[in-house]
Design a protein around this motif. Structure first.
Motif, mmCIF file in Angstrom:
data_model
loop_
_atom_site.group_PDB
_atom_site.id
_atom_site.type_symbol
_atom_site.label_atom_id
_atom_site.label_comp_id
_atom_site.label_asym_id
_atom_site.label_seq_id
_atom_site.Cartn_x
_atom_site.Cartn_y
_atom_site.Cartn_z
ATOM 1 N N THR A 3 3.155 -2.047 -8.861
ATOM 2 C CA THR A 3 1.890 -2.331 -8.818
ATOM 3 C C THR A 3 0.799 -2.751 -9.081
ATOM 4 O OG1 THR A 3 0.604 -0.403 -7.384
ATOM 5 C CG2 THR A 3 1.680 0.198 -9.699
ATOM 6 N N ASN A 5 -3.496 -0.835 -11.022
ATOM 7 C CA ASN A 5 -4.728 -0.204 -11.469
ATOM 8 C C ASN A 5 -5.677 -0.496 -11.880
ATOM 9 O OD1 ASN A 5 -4.210 -1.117 -13.787
ATOM 10 N ND2 ASN A 5 -3.593 0.359 -14.890
ATOM 11 N N PRO A 25 -5.437 -1.730 -5.797
ATOM 12 C CA PRO A 25 -4.851 -0.942 -5.772
ATOM 13 C C PRO A 25 -5.452 -0.143 -4.234
ATOM 14 C CG PRO A 25 -6.393 -0.690 -8.195
ATOM 15 C CD PRO A 25 -6.505 -1.493 -7.214
ATOM 16 N N PHE A 26 -4.661 0.449 -3.467
ATOM 17 C CA PHE A 26 -4.026 0.742 -2.189
ATOM 18 C C PHE A 26 -5.541 1.802 -2.002
ATOM 19 C CE2 PHE A 26 -3.982 3.071 1.786
ATOM 20 C CZ PHE A 26 -3.750 1.639 2.489
ATOM 21 N N SER A 27 -5.790 3.489 -3.444
ATOM 22 C CA SER A 27 -6.670 3.380 -3.589
ATOM 23 C C SER A 27 -7.762 2.828 -3.411
ATOM 24 C CB SER A 27 -6.682 4.679 -4.820
ATOM 25 O OG SER A 27 -6.863 3.707 -5.936
ATOM 26 N N TYR A 52 1.798 0.512 0.949
ATOM 27 C CA TYR A 52 1.591 1.598 0.400
ATOM 28 C C TYR A 52 2.536 2.617 1.094
ATOM 29 C CZ TYR A 52 -1.039 4.317 4.261
ATOM 30 O OH TYR A 52 -1.270 4.430 5.365
ATOM 31 N N ASN A 54 3.563 6.868 2.051
ATOM 32 C CA ASN A 54 3.427 7.543 2.719
ATOM 33 C C ASN A 54 3.373 9.352 1.969
ATOM 34 O OD1 ASN A 54 5.271 8.117 3.540
ATOM 35 N ND2 ASN A 54 4.618 7.766 6.125
ATOM 36 N N ASN A 57 7.215 9.484 1.317
ATOM 37 C CA ASN A 57 8.219 8.472 0.425
ATOM 38 C C ASN A 57 8.158 7.553 1.395
ATOM 39 O OD1 ASN A 57 8.338 7.294 -1.990
ATOM 40 N ND2 ASN A 57 9.922 8.595 -2.154
ATOM 41 N N ILE A 87 3.613 -2.352 -4.226
ATOM 42 C CA ILE A 87 3.645 -1.265 -3.301
ATOM 43 C C ILE A 87 1.883 -0.587 -3.997
ATOM 44 C CG2 ILE A 87 4.743 0.536 -4.786
ATOM 45 C CD1 ILE A 87 5.107 0.115 -0.995
ATOM 46 N N ASN A 88 1.762 -0.144 -2.872
ATOM 47 C CA ASN A 88 0.340 1.161 -3.468
ATOM 48 C C ASN A 88 -1.084 -0.302 -3.817
ATOM 49 O OD1 ASN A 88 1.543 3.165 -2.273
ATOM 50 N ND2 ASN A 88 1.661 4.619 -3.928
ATOM 51 N N TYR A 127 5.680 0.414 -11.254
ATOM 52 C CA TYR A 127 5.656 1.827 -10.051
ATOM 53 C C TYR A 127 6.347 3.407 -9.752
ATOM 54 C CZ TYR A 127 4.835 4.451 -5.718
ATOM 55 O OH TYR A 127 4.897 5.976 -4.972
ATOM 56 N N GLN A 129 6.607 6.702 -8.662
ATOM 57 C CA GLN A 129 6.595 7.827 -8.614
ATOM 58 C C GLN A 129 5.087 8.807 -8.905
ATOM 59 O OE1 GLN A 129 9.765 9.218 -5.574
ATOM 60 N NE2 GLN A 129 8.445 10.479 -4.517
#
Length: 184
Positions: A3, A5, A25-27, A52, A54, A57, A87-88, A127, A129
């Protein structure tokens, strides 16, 4: 899985069309997309792809061709994200048309190349979790806990004052949460 940041950017040119790709980043994906639309109002297309996890997971994916021929841009960008096992994250590619039609095959290659270029320039991180954990500490232990949270670089979502002490909500990887639990 990997991922990022922070935001990364790269640009390529194909037959006078300019492709500016942004890996985020997906955020901050939606916010970045809105910002890029404001900063590049004369761009012909803002093509997107994202992946991403959810709350269950499960991997959620999506893409948009934003007016390009169907399947010529968003989907190839998503395939690049899948191929790099990211991811994300999301990729937004801003295209300025250069006057020469690229055809569907040319668009697939151009958008894939733009996505690969921004990923090549990015600082990918492993990444991990993330979990949330709520706990409270007596007021006289606050200084000690604040020091430990800072030392471990734990993300504090919220702090509140309760009748018995400070109530914390933290979000971080399981290893850091285990360390906090041990200390408590």
């Amino acid at each position: 899985m990997k991922t990022v940041n922070k935001l990364f950017a790269a640009s390529i040119e194909v037959k006078k069309s300019k492709f500016h790709s942004f890996l985020v980043p997906f955020s901050s994906f939606e916010e970045t997309l809105n910002d890029l639309k404001k900063r590049h109002p004369k761009a012909n297309h803002h093509v997107t792809a994202f992946r991403y996890l959810n709350e269950h997971n499960q991997i959620v994916e999506g893409s948009s061709d934003d007016g390009e021929p169907r399947g010529s841009s968003g989907r190839p960008t998503l395939k690049v994200l899948q191929g790099h096992d990211l991811i994300n994250v999301g990729i937004i590619t801003v295209r300025y048309f250069g006057g020469i039609l690229l055809g569907v095959g040319g668009l697939v290659k151009a958008y894939s190349d733009a996505a690969n270029e921004v990923i090549k320039r990015a600082e990918l991180i492993e990444y991990k979790q993330v979990f949330e954990y709520d706990f409270s500490v007596a007021y006289d232990k606050t200084r000690e806990i604040e020091y430990i949270l800072k030392k471990l670089d734990v993300y504090v979502v919220d702090r509140g004052f309760g009748s018995e002490g400070i109530e914390y909500k933290i979000r971080d990887d399981i290893e850091k949460i285990k360390k906090i639990k041990e200390i408590l």
